[in-house]
Design an enzyme around this catalytic site. Sequence first.
Site, PDB file in Angstrom:
ATOM      1  N   CYS A 198     -16.688  17.971  18.369  1.00 55.90           N
ATOM      2  CA  CYS A 198     -18.011  17.970  19.609  1.00 55.90           C
ATOM      3  C   CYS A 198     -16.207  18.292  20.937  1.00 55.90           C
ATOM      4  O   CYS A 198     -15.782  18.516  20.801  1.00 55.90           O
ATOM      5  CB  CYS A 198     -18.227  16.912  20.301  1.00 55.90           C
ATOM      6  SG  CYS A 198     -19.667  16.241  18.450  1.00 55.90           S
ATOM      7  N   GLY A 256     -17.117  23.151  18.152  1.00 54.60           N
ATOM      8  CA  GLY A 256     -18.782  23.331  17.611  1.00 54.60           C
ATOM      9  C   GLY A 256     -20.293  23.795  17.466  1.00 54.60           C
ATOM     10  O   GLY A 256     -19.909  24.616  18.717  1.00 54.60           O
ATOM     11  N   ASN A 287     -17.202  13.261  23.420  1.00 58.40           N
ATOM     12  CA  ASN A 287     -16.743  13.658  22.171  1.00 58.40           C
ATOM     13  C   ASN A 287     -15.847  12.678  21.262  1.00 58.40           C
ATOM     14  O   ASN A 287     -14.744  12.033  22.321  1.00 58.40           O
ATOM     15  CB  ASN A 287     -15.107  14.652  22.740  1.00 58.40           C
ATOM     16  CG  ASN A 287     -14.707  15.605  21.728  1.00 58.40           C
ATOM     17  OD1 ASN A 287     -15.142  14.921  20.449  1.00 58.40           O
ATOM     18  ND2 ASN A 287     -13.395  15.888  22.285  1.00 58.40           N
ATOM     19  N   GLY A 288     -15.641  12.489  20.422  1.00 52.38           N
ATOM     20  CA  GLY A 288     -15.042  11.359  19.418  1.00 52.38           C
ATOM     21  C   GLY A 288     -15.928  10.770  17.948  1.00 52.38           C
ATOM     22  O   GLY A 288     -17.003  10.891  18.048  1.00 52.38           O
ATOM     23  N   ASP A 317       0.358  29.138   7.275  1.00 55.21           N
ATOM     24  CA  ASP A 317      -0.617  27.984   7.418  1.00 55.21           C
ATOM     25  C   ASP A 317      -1.016  27.245   8.394  1.00 55.21           C
ATOM     26  O   ASP A 317       0.538  26.665   8.487  1.00 55.21           O
ATOM     27  CB  ASP A 317      -1.360  28.278   5.923  1.00 55.21           C
ATOM     28  CG  ASP A 317      -3.504  28.460   5.970  1.00 55.21           C
ATOM     29  OD1 ASP A 317      -3.155  28.570   7.757  1.00 55.21           O
ATOM     30  OD2 ASP A 317      -3.727  28.558   5.845  1.00 55.21           O
ATOM     31  N   ASP A 318      -1.430  26.779   9.603  1.00 59.48           N
ATOM     32  CA  ASP A 318      -1.611  25.228   9.282  1.00 59.48           C
ATOM     33  C   ASP A 318      -1.084  24.027   9.149  1.00 59.48           C
ATOM     34  O   ASP A 318      -0.897  23.536   9.609  1.00 59.48           O
ATOM     35  CB  ASP A 318      -2.399  25.985  10.447  1.00 59.48           C
ATOM     36  CG  ASP A 318      -4.234  25.582  10.359  1.00 59.48           C
ATOM     37  OD1 ASP A 318      -4.603  24.380   9.979  1.00 59.48           O
ATOM     38  OD2 ASP A 318      -4.750  27.083  10.237  1.00 59.48           O
TER      39      ASP A 318
END
Lengths: 485, 485, 485, 485
Positions: free
Chosen positions: D12, D38, D113-114, D357-358
Amino acid sequence: MVYEVKSLNEECGVFGIWGHPQAAQVTYYGLHSLQHRGQEGAGIVANDAGTLRGHREKGLLSEVFKNPNDLDKLKGTAAIGHVRYATAGAADIRNIQPFLYKFHDGKYGLCHNGNLTNAISLKRELEKQGAIFNASSDTEILMHLIRRSHNPSFMGKVKEALNTVKGGFAYLLMTEDKLIAAMDPNGFRPLSIGQMKNGAWVVSSETCAFEVVGAEWIRDVNPGEVIIIDDTGIQYDTYTDDTQLAICSMEYVYFARPDSDIAGVNVHTARKRMGKKLAQEFKHEADIVVGVPNSSLSAAMGFAEESGLPNEMGLVKNQYTQRTFIQPTQELREQGVRMKLSAVSSVVKGKRVVMIDDSIVRGTTSRRIVQLLREAGAAEVHVAIGSPELKYPCFYGIDIQTRRELISANHTAEEVCEIIGADSLTYLSLGGMIEAIGLETDAPNGGLCVAYFDGKYPTPLYDYEEEYLRSLDEKTSFYIEKVKK
Amino acid sequence: MVYEVKSLNEECGVFGIWGHPQAAQVTYYGLHSLQHRGQEGAGIVANDAGTLRGHREKGLLSEVFKNPNDLDKLKGTAAIGHVRYATAGAADIRNIQPFLYKFHDGKYGLCHNGNLTNAISLKRELEKQGAIFNASSDTEILMHLIRRSHNPSFMGKVKEALNTVKGGFAYLLMTEDKLIAAMDPNGFRPLSIGQMKNGAWVVSSETCAFEVVGAEWIRDVNPGEVIIIDDTGIQYDTYTDDTQLAICSMEYVYFARPDSDIAGVNVHTARKRMGKKLAQEFKHEADIVVGVPNSSLSAAMGFAEESGLPNEMGLVKNQYTQRTFIQPTQELREQGVRMKLSAVSSVVKGKRVVMIDDSIVRGTTSRRIVQLLREAGAAEVHVAIGSPELKYPCFYGIDIQTRRELISANHTAEEVCEIIGADSLTYLSLGGMIEAIGLETDAPNGGLCVAYFDGKYPTPLYDYEEEYLRSLDEKTSFYIEKVKK
Amino acid sequence: MVYEVKSLNEECGVFGIWGHPQAAQVTYYGLHSLQHRGQEGAGIVANDAGTLRGHREKGLLSEVFKNPNDLDKLKGTAAIGHVRYATAGAADIRNIQPFLYKFHDGKYGLCHNGNLTNAISLKRELEKQGAIFNASSDTEILMHLIRRSHNPSFMGKVKEALNTVKGGFAYLLMTEDKLIAAMDPNGFRPLSIGQMKNGAWVVSSETCAFEVVGAEWIRDVNPGEVIIIDDTGIQYDTYTDDTQLAICSMEYVYFARPDSDIAGVNVHTARKRMGKKLAQEFKHEADIVVGVPNSSLSAAMGFAEESGLPNEMGLVKNQYTQRTFIQPTQELREQGVRMKLSAVSSVVKGKRVVMIDDSIVRGTTSRRIVQLLREAGAAEVHVAIGSPELKYPCFYGIDIQTRRELISANHTAEEVCEIIGADSLTYLSLGGMIEAIGLETDAPNGGLCVAYFDGKYPTPLYDYEEEYLRSLDEKTSFYIEKVKK
Amino acid sequence: MVYEVKSLNEECGVFGIWGHPQAAQVTYYGLHSLQHRGQEGAGIVANDAGTLRGHREKGLLSEVFKNPNDLDKLKGTAAIGHVRYATAGAADIRNIQPFLYKFHDGKYGLCHNGNLTNAISLKRELEKQGAIFNASSDTEILMHLIRRSHNPSFMGKVKEALNTVKGGFAYLLMTEDKLIAAMDPNGFRPLSIGQMKNGAWVVSSETCAFEVVGAEWIRDVNPGEVIIIDDTGIQYDTYTDDTQLAICSMEYVYFARPDSDIAGVNVHTARKRMGKKLAQEFKHEADIVVGVPNSSLSAAMGFAEESGLPNEMGLVKNQYTQRTFIQPTQELREQGVRMKLSAVSSVVKGKRVVMIDDSIVRGTTSRRIVQLLREAGAAEVHVAIGSPELKYPCFYGIDIQTRRELISANHTAEEVCEIIGADSLTYLSLGGMIEAIGLETDAPNGGLCVAYFDGKYPTPLYDYEEEYLRSLDEKTSFYIEKVKK
């Protein structure tokens, strides 16, 4: 389009089933036959061996379940469903039922037809105790009461809650292992029990659903009853003995489908008898009978039969009106462009017409239809109404909660006749209506609630008492002004 | 759901207007009242001072114009519109009318109700000359003929083309400066002319549209006529004198709306007279009359009035059936679950019922309704049909092009009675039907086409000749097998 | 939202396949990788052993085939498909390709990438001969020419038609038994041939589709070629020898995907080389390089590598912009609310930025981005463009048909620099661009069409000649006025 | 399509505003820039002088507000909004935020958010006290706690509730007269405060929204803070002093937009530094650097700059993948048909590629990309990851709650290298990552939460404690089996 929308709306229909391998499917068909009781939203909660799943959405049933997966995923052998009517302000998905509750110690589906008269004070009291209401409807009050009850048994909690709420209600409550149906102490709203060929039990707001799903009618749910259906069968219990039958008479007059029976009386037959009674009470000369489609066709049949006048299709309703987004501009409307109802010149021209309608709410619809018939050449238009004058609001589940919307609350029949532009206006008498419906009971008013006609409510009004008293003083001149234009 | 869909379909409705500031809007309402003539697609072409714009789409009119902009952009003071029925295979946007043509030297809108009998040979001939057809419908043939004509005047080209096509047709052709309407030499398909209060001219497949848009009926378009409407007024012209009136009798029996008049005869009134005639020809004892909704309600009124039997609502149709995507599984259907039509036990139980229907095509629908009535407890079911036996295909615009789909092409009335499980079966006689419709004309068969009943086609059949002859030998035992199951 | 939409559009992409059991599916994936070449509509025609079926619709491919049945019903082992870009006025389903023709003597699917320069006169001539065009696009002209050709063999008719049309074109034509691909005499539009592991032949506007469908590149279609693929294999033929290579240089600059190869040169690599050349031609001091996403990232990489300046993400594009219906009001826009592109303060603040873009069309986008960078704190903004000044319209398939839309048609680089508010403006030289692309060929301009840069068209302009000459005199002061505000 | 969907999801994004005449519009644009956080649902609650109205729906923001009226009706000068990511099971409209509460004594909007770590036990406890939860998300717990608090002041209730919930959270709470923002005691989730030119205050999960709505960053919300914004201005308060900074390091690695700054550090810049660090730690010979689009482009820039190797576009992502309903069949996939990511042969052929890549979650994506590069002709593929090995679940708001989904929980880097088929595999060291991010703080781990890398959680785990301990014993051989095939 005021004149074409009946400002009179039922609040909802419910259907439930226990013991069928395709419970949600059957519920879909049952609800489909109850669609006339609510077009704003619908939903089903199914019980799959204790796992409850739900789907609900705004719109007609066919829109709610337009993706077949939505129905297929509702597996299980029991289900409850709901079709909802609601006032504009509350058109929110959160109000669409059945509600599905998943607690750490139990799951429930709940739906409701009716209106509580003590909802506002109950909600306020519960909120003060920390309760949070999700929807704006009354329905979830019952669940809060059940969850907060200190009664040791579940059915004890349910009965305590049913004794706390007041007004008109037919509840269906699905638990993990049973289906519970409950009726208010006056039996305001209809609720019947049937059985399918495979033994499955069904409950429905109207018996027309039984015909559709192939079930046999067993009996109606009585006032004050709470019925428990589970794998061991059906159990008839009561939560109160303080009951008195007062079935909503408008179910017979307007709401219910003609193919439903309520309290053993077929709705079409009752309406036809209202038409006959009305013919007896009618005092004018006329040539033909024209019923306003579709709700008044039965009454028109009865009127024609009793009077000997020919029954003619002088008004035709366009059957494709449900979903027309484009409406004539004001300018076009003044030029005579209209979409939903036509008068048939070749039928009514030069004729003295008896126009049969079921009821008059605001008067605007009647006025418009009278005008249509005159423009089509009718020589005279005599309006005959299959019920008495609507003068008082309803607090048990019909959407007429203020007298300001009722033309007869403020005007005599003579004034209304003038306002709608008819040559004469005849209402069915209250006694005539009660006799035409003809329930076999000793209860007052023949077992019917006729409060919108005579203002005598069969119960205290609780939160609405004040509103009701205030409404008695309302004197609106709305319609007379309209006529002067 | 074979038993609930009438396998009998009209092919299309047209509406046109000249001289109204909101021409497309009015056309929308006109088409809305013709929606029963075609639900597969719709469109409008509007003329804005010589600029033609169009919009067309699959679906009901309300779906085609669900975005109000789609209608608003169709500016102009003249328009033509179309609602389309089509067989499944041709459900392609390319076939949705009106067609809009933009040539370097002119723009045209074109739509069409009917069926050409020489379309296949004309198309083949034109393709050999390099013509490319875009749609699979017959309609664009006319435009190819007009464009290829060497006649020096535009109306000369149009008349030449109209004399080349054969069969049943009502065309509307919009040019930059006029609206042209043309009728086939037999007047198979209805087309009427009306005028609005502001002077605008309207043409419509049915007069019910005039009531809706506030227009007055002026007269019907005659066989062989081509009518030109422009800013100077209306001009009645003919392209052929070789004409003979043969109006499709099924318009009166089934297709047209009861509030339409065709050739001066109101459809409801004609149906009521068919019901009366049918009552005279009916030879059995019975208790109540029940019409199959909605098409047979007028005939039932007439039958009841003539016979003195009470007219009852013994069958009820669910009004929310148009858009239900979810159908009962075979298993549920066998359990008795059904969605569209219910028989009302409390009305028919123990009664000898006269079930009135307008026609029998395949017999499956009738058989299903008889069964519904029996399951609801009817003591006897006497089926009475408001038209004669359907035995031959139609090539002028109705979707019955093979005898294999017609139960009466292969079975006597006695056999059909047995197949549908009725106690008796009475068809209205051909003479009775012609008399009931009662057109004022000296033309054969009272000015009606009755070829589906007697096999006598009022014109040569051209490309269908061979197909017709072949069909005479078809002997299908389809239904008898069905019954044995 | 002028400033965020590149006013430069490719007209379409095509994909075809012969010899795969899931031909329509593979075509779907091929078209999906060509989606950047056209987002207005898409379609596929599949060949199922001689039966041709098609589906086409407006919108992105995912919308066109949002119902999986639409793809599943396209059975067969061969298919052609098309994605379409079009100017607003022609957004009509009738223009969506491939077109599907069903004649009494044959069926064809046809699609096309490019623009004909003699379409108007060909259409007019054909209409005079009675031809009716259904769509407003040029594409169907070819079919009319084929059908009207008197050449005895089918391939003879096709070649005759190909020699009659002029301009830029890559056609795919599906017949009942073969797939035909044809390229214009200059090879303006890219078209490549590949082969799948199972032996199926594929043709595609760009080779990126081969990577996606797992095909190996075989070779590009040459100018003047007509290629026939059927069950016996592939046949390379020519319809004219009067050819001269002139590949659209804007394919390398802007249109094509970076992972495509055209004429053996990878697009990303060409762009990176343009960036390097640009760095060599660039004369200013700066701190960081920032490419405008997404089209200029390769050039920015090349510029950074060559110049030794760090390549930074100083501009970020919102990846969810494709379908946002709600746009900021003018008022909000003035308050700085923007949705699609952000400058990153923490990256550009206090820096002298080289902003790399591929081209400048109207100048509004560049001006806006320069402003964004300044507002984010950039100390200086030096604009470097990976191509020369766009000064002349294109008539071979790119949507810049008037000089009025080209800022460089009317303004010197100095003026443009001032208009867009940059500290300096550097265009890649024409020679630099040709060298960077680096085709191996002796053709003029290194085998590229660079007419939009130098006004020297490789063919006569036919119907556009007059329009082109008129455009040379157009002196619009549109942008200067904009700047004065 | 396992290999193309990152199994790593943020839960979120939130945005709020106080003091702007078009508050809901600005919130829409703010949320639009947070859409990457999101995509499952979104909503806005607006405050119109004390009247709160909301709209929320499943889908992308553009779908949620596809009808402009839905936004227009959200009048008022303050608003909060939310974009939601959620696991499949909870995709229910009831979970879409912000929640809107209408009590008899107050109205509230709430979003979050969380993830709370004591949600399960709090819910159970509250339900035992009669509370009814509507949604399955944690968010409404806060409102129940506020409503049940006996603290006499509203802010006292809020602070009491904030001290009761545990875990990672950033709350926005709209009341009738103020906007409240609160951060958990560790600052796990980002939340920043900005101000618009007109003085309106904005709060956002990421600062990229400030750039979009034209606001200036003021400061980030600190751990343990509760901030009150009303018409008198902004007030910074705290509800606890027991705080310790532990910003989610994956925000820098993967989640946040490159143009956002968190705790004063720009995300692109942090990633570029990670790329540089990674280049320093990288031990192999290579020819080119290829970043996996889009998340690893910054790291690839840094790696290239540091190593001196050319940065190439060797992998290209199709930008039209968001809404493709049709996926290749298994058969087509085996034939090499793929839709979302292509390797560019002409770029990588014969080259020793460093693929940046991350992070690696399940390993399936990496394995697939390595394979793509090899098929495109890469001579060697060296995988370099911009973060350490992901070994432990996250309980503060990222969707990796079981070790079974983490390949590195069960395999050494050598095993992973073999499984994904790379020539070498290099992870950035934990110290390297912390240094690259480079927050200015004395807190442990440089102020970052790195628990997924080292298993050291900065807080007790409450309800997840048991789950976590159990997960330590999970030994899945899922990937090895996959490889053996």
